[in-house]
Design a protein around this motif. Structure first.
Motif, mmCIF file in Angstrom:
data_model
loop_
_atom_site.group_PDB
_atom_site.id
_atom_site.type_symbol
_atom_site.label_atom_id
_atom_site.label_comp_id
_atom_site.label_asym_id
_atom_site.label_seq_id
_atom_site.Cartn_x
_atom_site.Cartn_y
_atom_site.Cartn_z
ATOM 1 N N ARG A 168 84.018 6.995 31.672
ATOM 2 C CA ARG A 168 84.948 7.509 30.656
ATOM 3 C C ARG A 168 84.713 6.822 29.313
ATOM 4 N NH1 ARG A 168 91.064 5.680 30.028
ATOM 5 N NH2 ARG A 168 89.819 3.828 29.581
ATOM 6 N N ASP A 169 84.587 5.494 29.322
ATOM 7 C CA ASP A 169 84.410 4.754 28.066
ATOM 8 C C ASP A 169 83.095 5.124 27.387
ATOM 9 O OD1 ASP A 169 86.786 3.598 28.666
ATOM 10 O OD2 ASP A 169 85.964 1.654 29.308
ATOM 11 N N ALA A 170 82.037 5.265 28.196
ATOM 12 C CA ALA A 170 80.734 5.618 27.624
ATOM 13 C C ALA A 170 80.819 6.982 26.946
ATOM 14 C CB ALA A 170 79.669 5.628 28.720
ATOM 15 N N ARG A 171 81.482 7.938 27.624
ATOM 16 C CA ARG A 171 81.598 9.280 27.039
ATOM 17 C C ARG A 171 82.464 9.252 25.780
ATOM 18 N NH1 ARG A 171 82.276 12.974 32.511
ATOM 19 N NH2 ARG A 171 80.174 12.525 33.302
ATOM 20 N N ALA A 172 83.502 8.423 25.785
ATOM 21 C CA ALA A 172 84.385 8.343 24.614
ATOM 22 C C ALA A 172 83.622 7.809 23.408
ATOM 23 C CB ALA A 172 85.574 7.440 24.924
ATOM 24 N N GLN A 173 82.623 6.926 23.696
ATOM 25 C CA GLN A 173 81.835 6.357 22.589
ATOM 26 C C GLN A 173 80.590 7.183 22.307
ATOM 27 O OE1 GLN A 173 81.186 2.355 23.971
ATOM 28 N NE2 GLN A 173 83.391 1.957 24.003
ATOM 29 N N GLY A 174 80.451 8.299 22.994
ATOM 30 C CA GLY A 174 79.332 9.214 22.787
ATOM 31 C C GLY A 174 78.017 8.678 23.290
ATOM 32 N N GLY A 175 77.992 7.666 24.104
ATOM 33 C CA GLY A 175 76.744 7.108 24.614
ATOM 34 C C GLY A 175 76.536 7.431 26.081
#
Ligand code: SF4
Ligand code: SF4
Length: 691
Positions: A168-175
């Motif tokens: 989730r965090d990776a997707r939120a940061q676009g990475g």
């Protein structure tokens, strides 16, 4: 995540847990008090060694390692659980030092992931034990499996929560999902989940979070109603362990007064158990190690120390209401419950006596008091004290005991030896030897305590003669009590006849205090144990050594020089009261090794795992109990003889006249009279004396 749900969950679970603990606590306080708050430093050290470092657990290697992993994992993950509960209120909650931006937080995060995986590995070992190996020592039933499922699911849920959070965090940061060294297990999970939709990731995050948070609380409430209560009581039980010498049975103060007042003697009713004894019952992990090592159980007797503990525990739980109610109504607290209030409850017929209703007499009379169970128990539960205390009630209050013991009691009472030989023959073994008496030589450095076996038994007399000749050869200034010596009373005490034991102890203490010997050398481990560990309670405090210790020292000092070769292989048998109870393992072996030509063999079951010969606990003076239904009955001494014979010895050695008798009979029972039996002192005299 959801403050309302989390609040309801925490309040309900902790409220229920507190209520359960209160009930258990109340039950613990019905019995008499007991001071276990002495020697705090030793208690803390032993708690570290045995509760945290789990030294005893590793006596069963794989189970020990697996348990250590799960235990350590639980300690490490305790903080993690607090963090998760906090996140029920605020998504980003963390304990300050545990934040991933803090150095300590990074270390903790790594350890937490590592132990989550190690705990899963530990549960897999236990799954293998329970589902594949199925050792007889483990309790049957689904409880063990259920707990393993809960523990492993908690760990998996935690890793899934972390993995979904990383995605989730990776997707939120676009990475893209990257490997985080401080969250290794979470990162691996993130890679595995990386292909799922946002909705699925969100679902798994919540599922992982709530599964972990709720399962911890369910687990918490299963503890007080299951064998896993040891998670709560194990550390306190280790801390409050018995620190008095292992071979010392608890004394019964004012026994004559109690008899006169017709008070209950010995353990008769459950409410007489002290808080520590009840804590023992709560703490049993049902690992079955005690029963696995019990010589009575392994030869088919009804006795199983584990079952004894569980029977008492279940009985206590079953009658909780009556026990606590009686305490409440009489308002007399622990002592009152034992002496007044509970008698009323019992008098109504509500609570039966422990023996024979809960514990069968055959169970108690099968115990050899060998201490193998107590040496094995990872949480320091004691059994011998409880067994002997129940015997005390049978013997002193009800006169119910195996008929053969009557002869031994009578013999000790009238002739001061359990075989009823004339007391005047006690020193007959000295015939032809110049053995001084204390009465003639009161300033002797050493009092040689001969013991009843070596004084009267034809075969054991050779031990006494060997000892006397060795002491003379070494130039020791020694003497014996001769006709003044009485049985120490060990068989009476272990058989439950505390009254008789105390009579004999007082008589002997008076005689000993009259001579005040500098050192007492005893050739029987039972005498040695009683003189060293129990007589101080009767005012007789002396330096007591076993003859194997004394002989090893004389050899080491060059005062005895073994010169005659004995070309033979000898299997050495450890006496329980010398080894397990008093940790004397090396001196007899050192003495044997000092004899030229002699090779010492060790049976597989040796030292503190050595099997009892079957004579202790007054078994020497009674018939063995019958085998339980469906079991292959065997004599304890014959099973032990088989173990010794497995080493292919030319001879068998021991350091106890009781063991000697049992092994001689065992060898005869197996048709192996070609293998001779000797005491260490006899072999040393063969090597030292004129060839
Ligand atoms: S003391 Fe020995 S015989 Fe008695 S219960 Fe324990 S292991 Fe069994
Ligand atoms: S009494 Fe001790 S050794 Fe025996 S089953 Fe219980 S925990 Fe295990």
């Amino acid at each position: 995540m959801n403050p309302v749900v989390m609040t309801l969950l925490l309040a309900a679970a902790w409220g229920l847990f507190a209520w359960q603990i209160f009930r258990r606590w109340r039950l613990m306080t019905i019995g008499p008090g007991e001071n276990r708050f002495d020697q705090i430093g030793t208690r803390l050290r032993r708690t570290w060694e045995y509760a945290f470092a789990q030294k005893r657990m590793r006596r069963y290697w794989w189970a020990g390692i697996a348990h250590q992993l799960i235990f350590t994992g639980f300690v490490v993950l305790l903080l993690r659980t607090l963090v998760l509960w906090g996140r029920g209120y605020s998504e980003g909650f963390n304990l300050w030092v545990l934040g991933l931006d803090q150095p300590l937080g990074k270390v903790y995060s790594f350890l937490k992931d590592l132990f989550a995986v190690l705990v899963i590995a530990g549960t897999l070992v236990f799954f293998y034990y329970r589902l594949v190996l199925k050792p007889a020592r483990l309790s049957k039933g689904f409880e063990g499996i259920l707990i393993l499922l809960i523990i492993s699911t908690m760990m998996v849920a935690d890793i899934v929560y972390d993995g979904a959070s990383i995605v989730r965090d990776a997707r939120a940061q676009g990475g893209a999902v990257a490997f985080h060294g401080v969250e290794p297990a979470g990162s691996v999970a993130a890679f595995a989940l990386g292909g799922l939709s946002d909705g699925a990731i969100n679902f798994l995050r919540h599922a992982g979070f709530w599964t972990h948070s709720a399962l911890v609380l369910i687990f918490l409430n299963l503890l007080p109603v299951s064998k896993h209560f040891h998670v709560v009581t194990g550390i306190p039980n280790v801390f409050f362990q018995n620190l008095s010498p292992r071979g010392r049975l608890p004394n019964v103060p004012d026994i004559e007064g109690k008899l006169e007042r017709e008070e209950t003697l010995g353990l008769k009713r459950i409410e007489q158990l002290s808080w520590k004894a009840v804590l023992d019952l709560y703490t049993c992990t049902e690992c079955g190690r005690c029963t696995d090592q019990c010589p009575a159980n392994s030869t088919g007797k009804l006795l199983s120390p584990k079952q004894l503990t569980l029977d008492l525990r279940d009985y206590l739980y079953k009658h909780e209401k009556a026990l606590v109610g009686a305490k409440g109504t009489n308002g007399q607290g622990a002592e009152g419950a034992a002496e007044g209030g509970m008698a009323a409850v019992s008098g109504n017929g509500e609570l039966p006596e422990l023996v024979p209703d809960i514990i069968k007499p055959e169970v108690l009379w099968a115990c050899t008091t060998c201490g193998a169970c107590e040496t094995e128990c990872p949480v320091f539960i004691t059994y011998v004290d409880k067994i002997v205390d129940m015997r005390r009630n049978l013997v002193m209050e009800k006169s119910e005991f195996p008929a053969e013991l009557q002869n031994a009691f009578r013999g000790m009472e009238t002739n001061s030896n359990p075989w009823s030989f004339p007391a005047s023959d006690r020193a007959a073994w000295t015939e032809g030897l110049d053995v001084p008496r204390m009465a003639e030589k009161p300033d002797a450095d050493v009092l040689f305590w001969v013991g009843c076996s070596a004084s009267f038994d034809d075969r054991a007399r050779r031990i006494a003669r060997a000892m006397a000749q060795l002491l003379t050869a070494a130039g020791v200034n020694y003497a014996i009590l001769g006709e003044e010596e009485c049985c120490t009373g060990d068989p009476a005490r272990r058989a439950g006849n505390e009254f008789l034991f105390q009579m004999m102890a007082q008589t002997n203490a008076e005689i000993l205090n009259n001579y005040k010997p500098r050192t007492i050398v005893a050739s029987c481990p039972h005498c040695f144990n009683t003189l060293a560990n129990e007589y101080p309670d009767f005012g007789a405090r002396f330096r007591v050594v076993h003859h194997t210790e004394f002989l090893a020292q004389l050899v080491a000092e060059g005062k005895l020089k073994p010169k005659n070769r004995i070309d033979a292989k000898v299997a050495y048998h450890d006496s329980c009261y010398l080894g397990r109870y008093n940790e004397i393992y090396e001196p007899p072996r050192d003495t044997l090794r000092a004899i030229p030509g002699l090779t010492v063999l060790e049976p597989t079951a040796t030292r503190d795992r050595g099997m009892c010969c079957g004579a202790g606990g007054a078994q020497m003076f009674k018939e063995e109990e019958h085998a339980r239904e469906g079991a292959k009955g065997e004599r304890v001494n014959e099973k032990r003889t088989d173990q010794l014979l497995e080493t292919m010895p030319d001879m068998v050695a021991s350091s106890c006249p009781f063991c000697q008798r049992m092994l001689i009979d065992g060898l005869a029972g197996r048709g192996r009279e070609d293998v001779k039996q000797f005491d260490v002192a006899e072999l040393l005299w063969q090597a030292v004396g004129e060839a």
